[in-house]
Design a protein around this motif. Structure first.
Motif, PDB file in Angstrom:
ATOM      1  N   UNK A 120      10.946  -3.953 -11.196  1.00 17.10           N
ATOM      2  CA  UNK A 120       9.930  -3.686 -12.265  1.00 17.10           C
ATOM      3  C   UNK A 120       8.541  -4.036 -11.784  1.00 17.10           C
ATOM      4  N   UNK A 121       7.561  -3.960 -12.608  1.00 19.10           N
ATOM      5  CA  UNK A 121       6.225  -4.332 -12.288  1.00 19.10           C
ATOM      6  C   UNK A 121       5.322  -3.169 -12.564  1.00 19.10           C
ATOM      7  N   UNK A 122       4.070  -3.392 -12.734  1.00 24.59           N
ATOM      8  CA  UNK A 122       3.138  -2.379 -13.158  1.00 24.59           C
ATOM      9  C   UNK A 122       2.849  -1.467 -11.927  1.00 24.59           C
ATOM     10  N   UNK A 123       2.573  -1.823 -10.802  1.00 21.98           N
ATOM     11  CA  UNK A 123       2.531  -1.075  -9.429  1.00 21.98           C
ATOM     12  C   UNK A 123       3.374  -1.373  -8.390  1.00 21.98           C
ATOM     13  N   UNK A 124       3.692  -0.251  -7.585  1.00 15.63           N
ATOM     14  CA  UNK A 124       4.389  -0.239  -6.633  1.00 15.63           C
ATOM     15  C   UNK A 124       5.820  -0.463  -6.467  1.00 15.63           C
ATOM     16  N   UNK A 125       6.475  -0.136  -7.962  1.00 15.88           N
ATOM     17  CA  UNK A 125       7.637  -0.075  -8.080  1.00 15.88           C
ATOM     18  C   UNK A 125       8.674   0.801  -7.272  1.00 15.88           C
ATOM     19  N   UNK A 126       7.938   2.126  -7.282  1.00 11.05           N
ATOM     20  CA  UNK A 126       8.777   3.274  -6.542  1.00 11.05           C
ATOM     21  C   UNK A 126       8.807   2.797  -4.846  1.00 11.05           C
ATOM     22  N   UNK A 127       7.736   2.493  -4.425  1.00 11.53           N
ATOM     23  CA  UNK A 127       7.841   2.135  -3.065  1.00 11.53           C
ATOM     24  C   UNK A 127       8.737   1.018  -2.644  1.00 11.53           C
ATOM     25  N   UNK A 128       8.556  -0.129  -3.522  1.00  8.58           N
ATOM     26  CA  UNK A 128       9.454  -1.218  -3.351  1.00  8.58           C
ATOM     27  C   UNK A 128      10.996  -0.985  -3.493  1.00  8.58           C
ATOM     28  N   UNK A 129      11.204  -0.070  -4.468  1.00  9.11           N
ATOM     29  CA  UNK A 129      12.776   0.423  -4.603  1.00  9.11           C
ATOM     30  C   UNK A 129      13.144   1.135  -3.432  1.00  9.11           C
ATOM     31  N   UNK A 130      12.226   2.237  -2.816  1.00 13.95           N
ATOM     32  CA  UNK A 130      12.824   2.874  -1.893  1.00 13.95           C
ATOM     33  C   UNK A 130      12.761   2.077  -0.385  1.00 13.95           C
ATOM     34  N   UNK A 272       6.088  -8.106  11.843  1.00 10.59           N
ATOM     35  CA  UNK A 272       4.810  -7.699  11.904  1.00 10.59           C
ATOM     36  C   UNK A 272       4.504  -6.278  11.364  1.00 10.59           C
ATOM     37  N   UNK A 273       3.715  -6.078  10.210  1.00 11.54           N
ATOM     38  CA  UNK A 273       3.634  -5.158   9.216  1.00 11.54           C
ATOM     39  C   UNK A 273       2.486  -4.148   9.782  1.00 11.54           C
ATOM     40  N   UNK A 274       1.497  -4.778  10.626  1.00  8.57           N
ATOM     41  CA  UNK A 274       0.534  -4.209  11.031  1.00  8.57           C
ATOM     42  C   UNK A 274       0.516  -2.748  11.970  1.00  8.57           C
ATOM     43  N   UNK A 275       1.670  -2.473  12.259  1.00  7.67           N
ATOM     44  CA  UNK A 275       1.854  -1.519  13.110  1.00  7.67           C
ATOM     45  C   UNK A 275       2.811  -0.500  12.501  1.00  7.67           C
ATOM     46  N   UNK A 276       2.936  -0.549  11.094  1.00  6.57           N
ATOM     47  CA  UNK A 276       3.809   0.287  10.271  1.00  6.57           C
ATOM     48  C   UNK A 276       3.064   1.088   9.462  1.00  6.57           C
ATOM     49  N   UNK A 277       2.621   2.307   9.740  1.00  5.77           N
ATOM     50  CA  UNK A 277       1.603   3.168   8.989  1.00  5.77           C
ATOM     51  C   UNK A 277       2.307   3.545   7.608  1.00  5.77           C
ATOM     52  N   UNK A 278       3.556   3.565   7.287  1.00  7.40           N
ATOM     53  CA  UNK A 278       3.958   3.559   5.754  1.00  7.40           C
ATOM     54  C   UNK A 278       3.839   2.360   5.089  1.00  7.40           C
ATOM     55  N   UNK A 279       3.361   1.133   5.593  1.00  2.62           N
ATOM     56  CA  UNK A 279       3.268  -0.129   4.818  1.00  2.62           C
ATOM     57  C   UNK A 279       1.752  -0.715   5.129  1.00  2.62           C
ATOM     58  N   UNK A 280       0.967   0.214   5.313  1.00  2.00           N
ATOM     59  CA  UNK A 280      -0.574  -0.205   5.383  1.00  2.00           C
ATOM     60  C   UNK A 280      -1.038  -0.861   3.823  1.00  2.00           C
ATOM     61  N   UNK A 281      -1.956  -1.680   4.265  1.00  2.00           N
ATOM     62  CA  UNK A 281      -2.501  -2.361   3.049  1.00  2.00           C
ATOM     63  C   UNK A 281      -1.829  -3.501   2.548  1.00  2.00           C
ATOM     64  N   UNK A 282      -2.717  -4.647   1.924  1.00  2.00           N
ATOM     65  CA  UNK A 282      -1.960  -5.819   1.377  1.00  2.00           C
ATOM     66  C   UNK A 282      -1.070  -5.347   0.311  1.00  2.00           C
ATOM     67  N   UNK A 283      -1.082  -4.421  -0.558  1.00  2.00           N
ATOM     68  CA  UNK A 283      -0.233  -4.128  -1.598  1.00  2.00           C
ATOM     69  C   UNK A 283       0.992  -3.761  -1.070  1.00  2.00           C
ATOM     70  N   UNK A 284       0.992  -3.217   0.162  1.00  2.00           N
ATOM     71  CA  UNK A 284       2.463  -2.746   0.844  1.00  2.00           C
ATOM     72  C   UNK A 284       2.985  -3.747   1.635  1.00  2.00           C
ATOM     73  N   UNK A 285       1.946  -5.127   1.801  1.00  2.00           N
ATOM     74  CA  UNK A 285       2.679  -6.281   2.348  1.00  2.00           C
ATOM     75  C   UNK A 285       3.413  -6.964   1.203  1.00  2.00           C
ATOM     76  N   UNK A 286       2.758  -6.877   0.071  1.00  2.00           N
ATOM     77  CA  UNK A 286       3.710  -7.474  -0.722  1.00  2.00           C
ATOM     78  C   UNK A 286       4.994  -6.799  -1.376  1.00  2.00           C
ATOM     79  N   UNK A 287       4.957  -5.501  -1.096  1.00  2.00           N
ATOM     80  CA  UNK A 287       6.277  -4.681  -1.107  1.00  2.00           C
ATOM     81  C   UNK A 287       7.364  -5.294  -0.294  1.00  2.00           C
ATOM     82  N   UNK A 288       6.641  -5.288   1.057  1.00  2.00           N
ATOM     83  CA  UNK A 288       7.517  -5.619   2.023  1.00  2.00           C
ATOM     84  C   UNK A 288       8.288  -7.038   1.887  1.00  2.00           C
TER      85      UNK A 288
END
Length: 460
Positions: A120-130, A272-288
């Motif tokens: 759960x959470x306000x933002x990023x739930x679906x990406x993190x779940x997937x 290292x997440x910087x070369x993964x297009x589907x995980x671009x941005x600091x919010x996706x770094x948190x998801x990862x």
């Protein structure tokens, strides 16, 4: 399907016959219960009857015969006031629960040790779940994914030893799940949302905290005040995840796109997440980082996790890389229906040709002012055009395009004259003034971009 056997031989009321409601009715019937279902939409009532579900107007029902009311998560439970079925249930002493509660009872009865990850959470739930489901599948696990992300939980295969259920949960669903007890509970973040349904931030945050408090192992992103306070109160096993320069204690740190496991001594880099297009941005770094903490709790080795990340395709309409034309990159972030979501997209790129607008949310885009220097040009569509033009005046060049088709054409032409340009659809608005849904808006954007001469598709 997961048959719900814990109410076998009993009669239940059900209100709300959308996708999850119909799945709930069929699950209960498969488990030996009798269901009396109702919906305000006659077409849904007819569809349920065609599936063999008994329907009736619950206003005329004898509520003394019901063992529980199964309520669809979209139906008001407490605010702005309880739905009439909730009031009738309260008067009759009938408990009100949801479909995930049925799953939890079934798991407790038939497979209490079956892994269950709730996010759960306000933002990023679906990406993190997937992402969690993807990593677990890639590392050899039997995974069932659903809940708020799309597939109703009772439409999934039943809990079983070794089978992992990865379930996205909204605050509405948590509210209707009194025996929630996941193996791993995840809380990503908390920002104001759904306050019309929960009354105030204290209630909203308290519902999110319930998922964490009931978990065998908690994973919490500690990048906002609410989640930090919840982590500080938590007494059980806990992994903190932080995006920044230094970790606030043992946990998982995402520093400049590199995941670092701070639960080991010494701390060790994981991926290292910087070369993964589907995980671009600091919010996706948190998801990862969250996904790594979950995978770690379930016994996935760091190198296997890092390998699985590389093939994550991402989700449609969420920072989705659509394609390139020359050096211009096109990004579909149609899921960004408010300024908070759009902020994550703007923060991911140093300079953008930004397509935005639609049905505006309260507050508009004023909170995005720190990112206005990154805007090469703004292309406005839909009902918010005048208000957004006023906010952007003096900060960035603006074109009132009106339609998405016109915005895509002009942005593509303008961006072609810049090296390494980005055309970003991140509307910061609801879609309903011009589209059926944010998915429809994103699908149309993708089709328009891929119709551009010379476009090379790069997404899924």
């Amino acid at each position: 399907m997961t048959p719900s056997t814990t109410f076998a031989g009993r009669t239940l009321a059900l209100f709300g016959l959308g996708g999850s409601g119909l799945a709930t009715a069929l699950s209960l019937q498969a488990g030996g219960a009798r269901v009396v279902a109702c919906d305000d939409n006659p077409e849904r009532m007819a569809a349920a009857e065609a599936e063999g579900v008994a329907t009736a107007d619950l206003r005329g029902a004898d509520w003394a015969e019901f063992a529980a009311l199964l309520l669809a998560p979209g139906v008001p439970f407490t605010h702005p006031e309880p739905h009439w079925t909730v009031k009738r249930a309260a008067s009759a002493g009938v408990p009100v629960i949801g479909d995930i509660e049925l799953f939890c009872r079934e798991r407790a009865t038939t497979a209490p040790d079956a892994p269950f990850v709730a996010i759960t959470g306000t933002n990023g739930k679906s990406t993190t779940t997937a992402l969690i489901a993807h990593v677990l599948r890639e590392t050899g696990h039997d995974v069932q994914m659903g809940g708020n992300i799309g597939t109703a939980i009772l439409s999934l295969a039943p809990p079983a030893p070794g089978r992992v259920h990865v379930i996205e949960m909204s605050s509405f669903q948590i509210d209707l799940t009194p025996t929630l007890k996941p193996s791993v509970g995840v809380l990503l973040n908390i920002t104001p949302d759904h306050l019309d349904r929960h009354g105030d931030m204290a209630n909203y945050a308290g519902i999110k905290e319930r998922l964490i408090a009931s978990s065998d192992h908690a994973v919490i992103g500690v990048d906002d005040d609410y989640t930090r306070a919840i982590a500080a109160r938590h007494a059980g096993p806990l992994t903190r995840v932080h995006v920044g320069e230094t970790a606030p204690g043992p946990g998982i740190l995402a520093r400049h796109g590199v995941l670092i496991d701070g639960c080991t001594e010494p701390p060790s880099p994981v991926a290292d997440l910087t070369g993964i297009p589907s995980l671009r941005g600091s919010h996706n770094w948190q998801n990862a980082g969250i996904a790594y903490a979950v995978a770690r709790a379930l016994g996935v080795a760091p190198d296997a996790f890092a390998q699985a990340l590389r093939s994550f395709p991402g989700l449609p309409h969420r920072m989705e890389e659509v394609g390139r034309r020359g050096s211009v990159l096109f990004i579909n972030d149609s899921k960004a229906t408010n300024a908070d979501s759009t902020e994550k997209a703007l923060a991911a790129f140093p300079r953008v040709h930004w397509i935005l607008g639609g049905k505006p949310k309260e507050g508009g885009i004023a909170s995005l002012a720190p990112y206005f220097p990154r805007i090469a040009h703004a292309y406005l569509i839909g009902a918010a055009s005048d208000a957004f033009a006023a906010t952007l005046e003096g900060h960035a060049p603006v074109s009132r395009c009106g339609t998405l088709e016109a915005a895509v054409a002009q942005a593509a032409e303008d961006a072609a004259h810049e090296p390494e340009a980005v055309v970003l659809l991140s509307p910061a608005c609801a879609s309903y003034d011009q589209f059926r849904s944010f998915e429809d808006r994103g699908d149309q954007f993708r089709a328009m971009v891929r119709a551009l001469p010379g476009l090379v598709p790069t997404g899924g």
